[in-house]
Design a protein around this motif. Structure first.
Motif, PDB file in Angstrom:
ATOM      1  N   HIS A  49       3.553  -1.143  12.029  1.00  0.00           N
ATOM      2  CA  HIS A  49       2.453  -1.128  11.074  1.00  0.00           C
ATOM      3  C   HIS A  49       1.598   0.103  11.350  1.00  0.00           C
ATOM      4  O   HIS A  49       1.161   0.315  12.478  1.00  0.00           O
ATOM      5  N   ILE A  51      -1.783   2.345  10.172  1.00  0.00           N
ATOM      6  CA  ILE A  51      -3.000   2.486   9.382  1.00  0.00           C
ATOM      7  C   ILE A  51      -3.176   3.988   9.161  1.00  0.00           C
ATOM      8  O   ILE A  51      -3.266   4.750  10.129  1.00  0.00           O
ATOM      9  N   LYS A  70       5.487  -0.116   7.695  1.00  0.00           N
ATOM     10  CA  LYS A  70       4.574  -0.714   6.722  1.00  0.00           C
ATOM     11  C   LYS A  70       3.257   0.060   6.860  1.00  0.00           C
ATOM     12  O   LYS A  70       2.818   0.312   7.983  1.00  0.00           O
ATOM     13  N   THR A  72      -0.881   0.625   5.834  1.00  0.00           N
ATOM     14  CA  THR A  72      -2.146   0.288   5.182  1.00  0.00           C
ATOM     15  C   THR A  72      -2.930   1.581   5.091  1.00  0.00           C
ATOM     16  O   THR A  72      -3.234   2.201   6.121  1.00  0.00           O
ATOM     17  N   SER A  88       2.810   2.661  -3.970  1.00  0.00           N
ATOM     18  CA  SER A  88       3.005   1.324  -3.418  1.00  0.00           C
ATOM     19  C   SER A  88       4.175   0.622  -4.109  1.00  0.00           C
ATOM     20  O   SER A  88       5.031   0.010  -3.455  1.00  0.00           O
ATOM     21  N   THR A  96      -0.083  -0.824   1.363  1.00  0.00           N
ATOM     22  CA  THR A  96      -1.269  -1.554   0.907  1.00  0.00           C
ATOM     23  C   THR A  96      -2.423  -0.580   0.909  1.00  0.00           C
ATOM     24  O   THR A  96      -2.590   0.182   1.861  1.00  0.00           O
ATOM     25  N   ARG A  98      -6.552   0.253   0.740  1.00  0.00           N
ATOM     26  CA  ARG A  98      -7.933  -0.232   0.870  1.00  0.00           C
ATOM     27  C   ARG A  98      -8.841   0.916   0.461  1.00  0.00           C
ATOM     28  O   ARG A  98      -8.821   1.971   1.099  1.00  0.00           O
ATOM     29  N   THR A 105     -14.132   0.402   8.279  1.00  0.00           N
ATOM     30  CA  THR A 105     -12.944  -0.457   8.303  1.00  0.00           C
ATOM     31  C   THR A 105     -12.905  -1.287   9.579  1.00  0.00           C
ATOM     32  O   THR A 105     -13.158  -0.767  10.673  1.00  0.00           O
ATOM     33  N   GLU A 107     -10.465  -2.541  11.800  1.00  0.00           N
ATOM     34  CA  GLU A 107      -9.029  -2.352  12.055  1.00  0.00           C
ATOM     35  C   GLU A 107      -8.395  -3.619  12.623  1.00  0.00           C
ATOM     36  O   GLU A 107      -7.222  -3.888  12.368  1.00  0.00           O
ATOM     37  N   VAL A 110      -7.422  -5.663   9.790  1.00  0.00           N
ATOM     38  CA  VAL A 110      -6.270  -5.063   9.104  1.00  0.00           C
ATOM     39  C   VAL A 110      -4.991  -5.342   9.899  1.00  0.00           C
ATOM     40  O   VAL A 110      -3.949  -5.663   9.340  1.00  0.00           O
TER      41      VAL A 110
END
Ligand code: SAM
Length: 274
Positions: A49, A51, A70, A72, A88, A96, A98, A105, A107, A110
């Protein structure tokens, strides 16, 4: 449309009538060879994942999604929302979005209890405050791969005794392993910034200092580097001066730029004991 069928980034920008805005520190990477190299340096892939702060037109986002990670993406400029929504869809929902200020944020929320990596071509105006948040805040990223002005990247990884060694070096290296992994010339960006850039990579050290220890470290480094040419006995005067140095086993005649990370941690611990 799938990721490999997306039009070149320049076309996507033109189609959405998007021009870079200075107020958001927008300097885009439109060459996918460069963004793919950054994604490789980030060492992320399937099952990870990420960010990403400031996806903008999505060049780095595309490269990250291609690895199977993935993503964000946190973007403050809402003009990019339609373009990123298309990305997306093309990623099959792996992205995703935001729309918010990354300084605000959460995190940890998230990441939802799982590890998350941070990868970003950072907006210069908020790059350092964001890094300090990720280094000292409640959420510890699994790794950070971040584009900064070269001068800032050099400060992050600087060694004691060098001109670049300062507060940021101590906070970064007390919490993380640091390295400058890629130099990027100004001409690689659209529009080009005034200065060269570089990618820094940071991975957390085992036994990261506690929040209390980091707080003391921030106070000691602020005072010591606030007057970096002075001896510690005077630059640290308000925190205990020569006595504090002696309690930490550090020569009061030494100057901030010669003290290594264990030395600064010893000063922080001495401050906490006072
Ligand atoms: N990732 C894109 C690229 O490499 O082409 C854009 C990088 S550009 C240097 C910085 C991006 O961060 C822009 O998209 C800008 O709108 C966004 N940004 C600026 N300030 C922000 C903030 N406080 N929170 C989230 N995004 C921000």
């Amino acid at each position: 449309m799938t990721l490999d069928q997306l039009p070149p980034l320049r076309e996507t920008l033109a189609e959405h009538d998007l021009l870079a805005k200075k107020s958001f520190g927008q300097h885009f990477l439109l060459d996918l060879n460069i963004t793919r190299k950054i994604a490789r340096l980030a060492e992320v892939g399937e099952g990870d994942h990420v960010i990403e702060v400031g996806p903008g037109p999505g060049g780095l986002t595309r490269a990250l999604l291609e690895t199977g990670a993935k993503v964000t993406a946190v973007e403050a400029d809402p003009r990019f929302a339609p373009l990123l929504e298309e990305l997306s869809v093309a990623s099959g929902g792996a992205l995703t979005l935001r729309l918010e200020d990354a300084l605000k944020t959460n995190e940890a929320e998230v990441a939802a209890g799982a590890p998350a990596h941070i990868v970003s071509n950072l907006p210069y105006n908020v790059g350092t405050p964001l890094l300090i948040k990720w280094l000292t805040g409640a959420f510890t990223p699994a790794s950070m791969t971040l584009m900064f002005q070269k001068e800032v990247a050099d400060r992050i990884a600087a060694e004691p005794g060098s001109d670049a060694y300062g507060r940021l070096s101590v906070i970064a290296q007390a919490t993380s392993h640091t390295a400058v992994v890629m130099d990027v010339p100004a001409r690689a960006f659209t529009p080009p910034p005034k200065v060269a850039s570089a990618v820094a990579r940071l991975t957390p050290r085992e036994g990261r200092p506690s929040p209390e220890r980091l707080d003391a470290l921030q106070r000691v480094t602020a005072a010591a580097f606030g007057q970096r040419r002075k001896m510690l006995r005077s630059s640290l005067k308000v925190l205990g001066g020569a006595e504090l140095c002696e309690a930490a086993g550090i020569a009061p005649e030494a100057r901030a730029e010669t003290i290594d990370i264990p030395g600064f941690l010893a000063l922080a611990d001495a401050l906490r004991r006072r």
